[in-house]
Scaffold this motif. Structure first.
Motif, PDB file in Angstrom:
ATOM      1  N   THR A  83     -25.323 -11.516  14.137  1.00  0.00           N
ATOM      2  CA  THR A  83     -23.884 -12.277  14.261  1.00  0.00           C
ATOM      3  C   THR A  83     -23.852 -13.452  12.838  1.00  0.00           C
ATOM      4  O   THR A  83     -25.003 -13.291  12.173  1.00  0.00           O
ATOM      5  CB  THR A  83     -23.844 -13.185  15.480  1.00  0.00           C
ATOM      6  OG1 THR A  83     -24.878 -14.027  15.291  1.00  0.00           O
ATOM      7  CG2 THR A  83     -24.152 -12.318  16.565  1.00  0.00           C
ATOM      8  N   PRO A  84     -22.848 -13.527  12.408  1.00  0.00           N
ATOM      9  CA  PRO A  84     -22.570 -14.796  11.516  1.00  0.00           C
ATOM     10  C   PRO A  84     -23.392 -15.990  11.670  1.00  0.00           C
ATOM     11  O   PRO A  84     -24.138 -16.436  10.781  1.00  0.00           O
ATOM     12  CB  PRO A  84     -21.054 -15.020  11.265  1.00  0.00           C
ATOM     13  CG  PRO A  84     -20.446 -13.648  11.907  1.00  0.00           C
ATOM     14  CD  PRO A  84     -21.297 -13.309  12.852  1.00  0.00           C
ATOM     15  N   ASN A 126     -23.526  -7.896   5.357  1.00  0.00           N
ATOM     16  CA  ASN A 126     -22.290  -8.411   5.734  1.00  0.00           C
ATOM     17  C   ASN A 126     -21.519  -7.211   6.665  1.00  0.00           C
ATOM     18  O   ASN A 126     -20.452  -6.489   6.121  1.00  0.00           O
ATOM     19  CB  ASN A 126     -21.613  -8.025   4.341  1.00  0.00           C
ATOM     20  CG  ASN A 126     -22.015  -9.012   3.496  1.00  0.00           C
ATOM     21  OD1 ASN A 126     -22.360 -10.197   3.845  1.00  0.00           O
ATOM     22  ND2 ASN A 126     -22.178  -8.843   1.964  1.00  0.00           N
ATOM     23  N   ASN A 127     -21.762  -7.475   7.976  1.00  0.00           N
ATOM     24  CA  ASN A 127     -21.274  -6.168   9.007  1.00  0.00           C
ATOM     25  C   ASN A 127     -19.938  -6.661   9.256  1.00  0.00           C
ATOM     26  O   ASN A 127     -19.262  -6.097   9.884  1.00  0.00           O
ATOM     27  CB  ASN A 127     -22.181  -6.650   9.938  1.00  0.00           C
ATOM     28  CG  ASN A 127     -23.691  -6.154   9.961  1.00  0.00           C
ATOM     29  OD1 ASN A 127     -23.952  -5.615   9.168  1.00  0.00           O
ATOM     30  ND2 ASN A 127     -24.550  -6.527  10.785  1.00  0.00           N
ATOM     31  N   THR A 128     -19.320  -8.211   8.978  1.00  0.00           N
ATOM     32  CA  THR A 128     -18.063  -8.419   9.278  1.00  0.00           C
ATOM     33  C   THR A 128     -17.817  -9.429   7.941  1.00  0.00           C
ATOM     34  O   THR A 128     -18.782  -9.947   7.244  1.00  0.00           O
ATOM     35  CB  THR A 128     -17.838  -9.292  10.597  1.00  0.00           C
ATOM     36  OG1 THR A 128     -18.353 -10.442  10.389  1.00  0.00           O
ATOM     37  CG2 THR A 128     -18.283  -8.534  11.826  1.00  0.00           C
ATOM     38  N   PRO A 129     -16.447  -9.587   7.681  1.00  0.00           N
ATOM     39  CA  PRO A 129     -16.110 -10.779   6.567  1.00  0.00           C
ATOM     40  C   PRO A 129     -16.535 -12.092   7.061  1.00  0.00           C
ATOM     41  O   PRO A 129     -17.170 -12.578   6.141  1.00  0.00           O
ATOM     42  CB  PRO A 129     -14.694 -10.725   6.723  1.00  0.00           C
ATOM     43  CG  PRO A 129     -14.239  -9.372   7.031  1.00  0.00           C
ATOM     44  CD  PRO A 129     -15.190  -9.026   8.270  1.00  0.00           C
ATOM     45  N   GLU A 130     -16.895 -12.146   8.288  1.00  0.00           N
ATOM     46  CA  GLU A 130     -17.561 -13.653   8.570  1.00  0.00           C
ATOM     47  C   GLU A 130     -19.091 -13.809   8.042  1.00  0.00           C
ATOM     48  O   GLU A 130     -19.503 -14.892   7.978  1.00  0.00           O
ATOM     49  CB  GLU A 130     -17.087 -13.879  10.119  1.00  0.00           C
ATOM     50  CG  GLU A 130     -15.960 -14.166  10.528  1.00  0.00           C
ATOM     51  CD  GLU A 130     -15.252 -12.935  10.640  1.00  0.00           C
ATOM     52  OE1 GLU A 130     -14.124 -13.065  10.229  1.00  0.00           O
ATOM     53  OE2 GLU A 130     -15.701 -11.756  10.860  1.00  0.00           O
ATOM     54  N   HIS A 131     -19.727 -12.694   7.729  1.00  0.00           N
ATOM     55  CA  HIS A 131     -21.178 -12.678   7.752  1.00  0.00           C
ATOM     56  C   HIS A 131     -21.279 -13.346   6.145  1.00  0.00           C
ATOM     57  O   HIS A 131     -22.333 -14.238   6.149  1.00  0.00           O
ATOM     58  CB  HIS A 131     -21.736 -11.289   7.575  1.00  0.00           C
ATOM     59  CG  HIS A 131     -21.950 -10.962   9.009  1.00  0.00           C
ATOM     60  ND1 HIS A 131     -21.069 -10.725   9.854  1.00  0.00           N
ATOM     61  CD2 HIS A 131     -23.109 -10.544   9.637  1.00  0.00           C
ATOM     62  CE1 HIS A 131     -21.701 -10.391  11.246  1.00  0.00           C
ATOM     63  NE2 HIS A 131     -22.906 -10.191  11.021  1.00  0.00           N
ATOM     64  N   ALA A 165     -22.606  -3.557   4.508  1.00  0.00           N
ATOM     65  CA  ALA A 165     -22.956  -3.618   5.786  1.00  0.00           C
ATOM     66  C   ALA A 165     -24.285  -3.207   6.367  1.00  0.00           C
ATOM     67  O   ALA A 165     -24.732  -2.265   5.487  1.00  0.00           O
ATOM     68  CB  ALA A 165     -21.967  -3.415   6.820  1.00  0.00           C
ATOM     69  N   THR A 224     -24.825  -1.631   9.839  1.00  0.00           N
ATOM     70  CA  THR A 224     -24.648  -1.309  11.261  1.00  0.00           C
ATOM     71  C   THR A 224     -25.192   0.001  11.643  1.00  0.00           C
ATOM     72  O   THR A 224     -25.208   0.394  12.889  1.00  0.00           O
ATOM     73  CB  THR A 224     -23.084  -1.427  11.470  1.00  0.00           C
ATOM     74  OG1 THR A 224     -22.592  -0.553  10.581  1.00  0.00           O
ATOM     75  CG2 THR A 224     -22.758  -2.830  11.236  1.00  0.00           C
ATOM     76  N   ASP A 233     -12.797  -7.452   0.399  1.00  0.00           N
ATOM     77  CA  ASP A 233     -13.716  -8.455   0.836  1.00  0.00           C
ATOM     78  C   ASP A 233     -14.499  -8.979  -0.377  1.00  0.00           C
ATOM     79  O   ASP A 233     -14.597 -10.303  -0.424  1.00  0.00           O
ATOM     80  CB  ASP A 233     -14.641  -8.024   2.031  1.00  0.00           C
ATOM     81  CG  ASP A 233     -14.878  -9.354   2.618  1.00  0.00           C
ATOM     82  OD1 ASP A 233     -13.973 -10.155   3.167  1.00  0.00           O
ATOM     83  OD2 ASP A 233     -16.033  -9.668   2.814  1.00  0.00           O
TER      84      ASP A 233
END
Length: 450
Positions: free
Chosen positions: A96-97, A126-131, A153, A155, A172
């Motif tokens: 998670t982030p 970088n699995n999401t932009p929050e990472h 990412a 994943t 991103d």
């Protein structure tokens, strides 16, 4: 008002040819910039007594997956093949982030504690932009000098590392560049951590190289390692795609062909070698002398704390021992004398400092102690029994010192470690990374039983 710090009466190993070594020297820092390095300086300043200390430029780690600090030591016996399954296919998808923040915070503080003042954070989580936001926030909070290398990412092992058709998301990357790195003059700068040919299809490779060059950020890529990338001829493929350039760092390089070494050198590329990982995990022999013999200035890096220690002293000795052993064995077998290019203790210190700054694109700012450079400085306690008595200061650093000797650390003129203790909230960082460990292990177990 000018902020001045005077490091007084240390044994200064400047790594600057014009200054050399000063057995008793002073270093004056004004507003984060080194303004003088001389045998004796008088100034109205905060004085740090360096008597009995060896004063060196901060170490530069040119390739570390800092996000893995939460899973330190989980793969002690792993090969490179194991790593892809045990880490990238098992733990990475669970991050998670909050896990990235905790790991980058603890990992960057680990660097500072060990005298690493500059870090290339190869962030392929970088699995999401929050990472990436979490990773960058943690780096900024520690005060380390760092190049944040935005990666893919992680994943799905199959989707990201086997002829991947998924490119790093350009929108991103542009967002992160604009939000955090609108200037290239800050303590934190940006790069792009690409997977390259073999791991990705050509369209992805060319699009990622184009993205980096559109944004004016350097590129960093693993090549010629072990049975995976070793068989891809990655540098040759990049050459054939017209992508080689001075903005690219090639990591590992253990199985580069002779023509590929020439391609890297001729294009102005740079090299990062992670010797403990390479010898331990089966990437191949650390090609330090090959890089030197091709006119390159190799740097050193830690890579993954899932499997090896996170300090530069380990890397220096791993490279020094492995390369000298290899060359000595070859020369013995051929009944020939060792070459004049044989590695020396001082050259290893140069690789860990000045060469590292060169590879990170920061030699104009750091890597040596010289007027005009930013004050990234480390002082080692040379009165400790593992270092005393000192005969050769460079050898004492490279072959005798360890993390326990790192007494004082400054980054950009700010004291980040004083009297052997970090100035940061270490207890908070440790709590967060331990909570991250527990969360990741629980998620791993839940996934296994689902």
């Amino acid at each position: 008002m000018t902020d001045r710090i005077l490091l007084r009466a240390g044994h200064v190993v400047s790594m600057d040819p014009a200054i050399g070594d000063l057995p008793r020297g002073d270093v004056l820092i004004e507003d984060g910039t080194i303004t003088a390095v001389r045998p004796e300086i008088s100034a109205d300043a905060e004085v740090l007594d360096m008597t009995g200390r060896i004063v060196i430029p901060g170490f530069v780690d040119t390739h570390r997956h800092t996000w893995e600090a939460s899973i330190r030591g989980v793969a002690p016996d792993a090969t490179l093949d194991d790593y892809f399954v045990d880490i990238l296919d098992t733990f990475a998808p669970l991050y998670t982030p909050e896990d990235v923040y905790a790991a980058n915070l603890a990992g960057a503080l680990e660097c500072l504690n060990a005298g690493i003042t500059t870090l290339v954070d190869w962030s392929h989580i970088n699995n999401t932009p929050e990472h990436p936001d979490a990773a960058i926030r943690a780096l900024a909070e520690t005060g380390i000098r760092a190049q944040y290398a935005y990666g893919s990412a992680n994943t799905s092992l199959a989707e990201y590392w086997f002829e991947s058709k998924i490119a790093i998301p350009g929108d991103d990357v542009r967002r992160v560049r604009a939000k955090y790195f609108s200037s290239d003059d800050g303590l934190l700068t940006m790069g792009l951590a690409t997977r390259g040919p073999g791991f990705c299809v050509n369209d992805v490779v060319t699009s990622e190289w184009a993205l980096a060059r559109e944004l004016g950020i350097p590129i960093t890529v693993h090549v010629a390692m072990g049975r995976l990338a070793g068989r891809f001829g990655m540098v040759k493929q990049l050459h054939d795609l017209g992508l080689l350039g001075p903005d690219t760092t090639y990591i590992h390089c253990c199985y580069l062909h002779e023509d590929e070494w020439r391609m890297v050198a001729d294009s102005g590329g740079t090299v990062s070698i992670a010797p403990q990982v390479e010898t331990q995990m089966g990437h191949g022999w650390p090609p330090v002398m090959q890089a030197v013999e091709h006119g390159l200035r190799p740097s050193l890096s830690i890579d993954v704390v899932t499997t090896v220690p996170g300090d530069m002293f380990t890397q220096i000795r791993a490279a020094f021992g492995a390369e000298r052993a290899r060359v000595n064995a070859d020369c013995w077998q051929a009944n020939m004398p060792v070459p004049g290019s044989m590695l020396t203790a001082r050259r290893m210190l140069e690789m860990a400092t000045l060469n590292g700054a060169h590879v990170a694109g920061l030699e104009h700012r750091t890597g040596s102690l010289a007027p005009g450079k930013r004050a990234d400085v480390v002082a080692l306690d040379a009165t400790a029994l593992n270092m005393a008595p000192v005969h050769d200061a460079a050898a004492a650093v490279t072959l005798c010192a360890d993390v326990s000797n790192v007494e004082t650390v400054l980054v950009d003129g700010v004291i980040r470690k004083r009297d052997g203790k970090l100035t940061a909230d270490v207890a908070r960082a440790r709590r967060l990374v331990e909570e991250s460990r527990d969360r990741l292990l629980a998620a791993k177990e839940a996934k296994k039983t689902a």
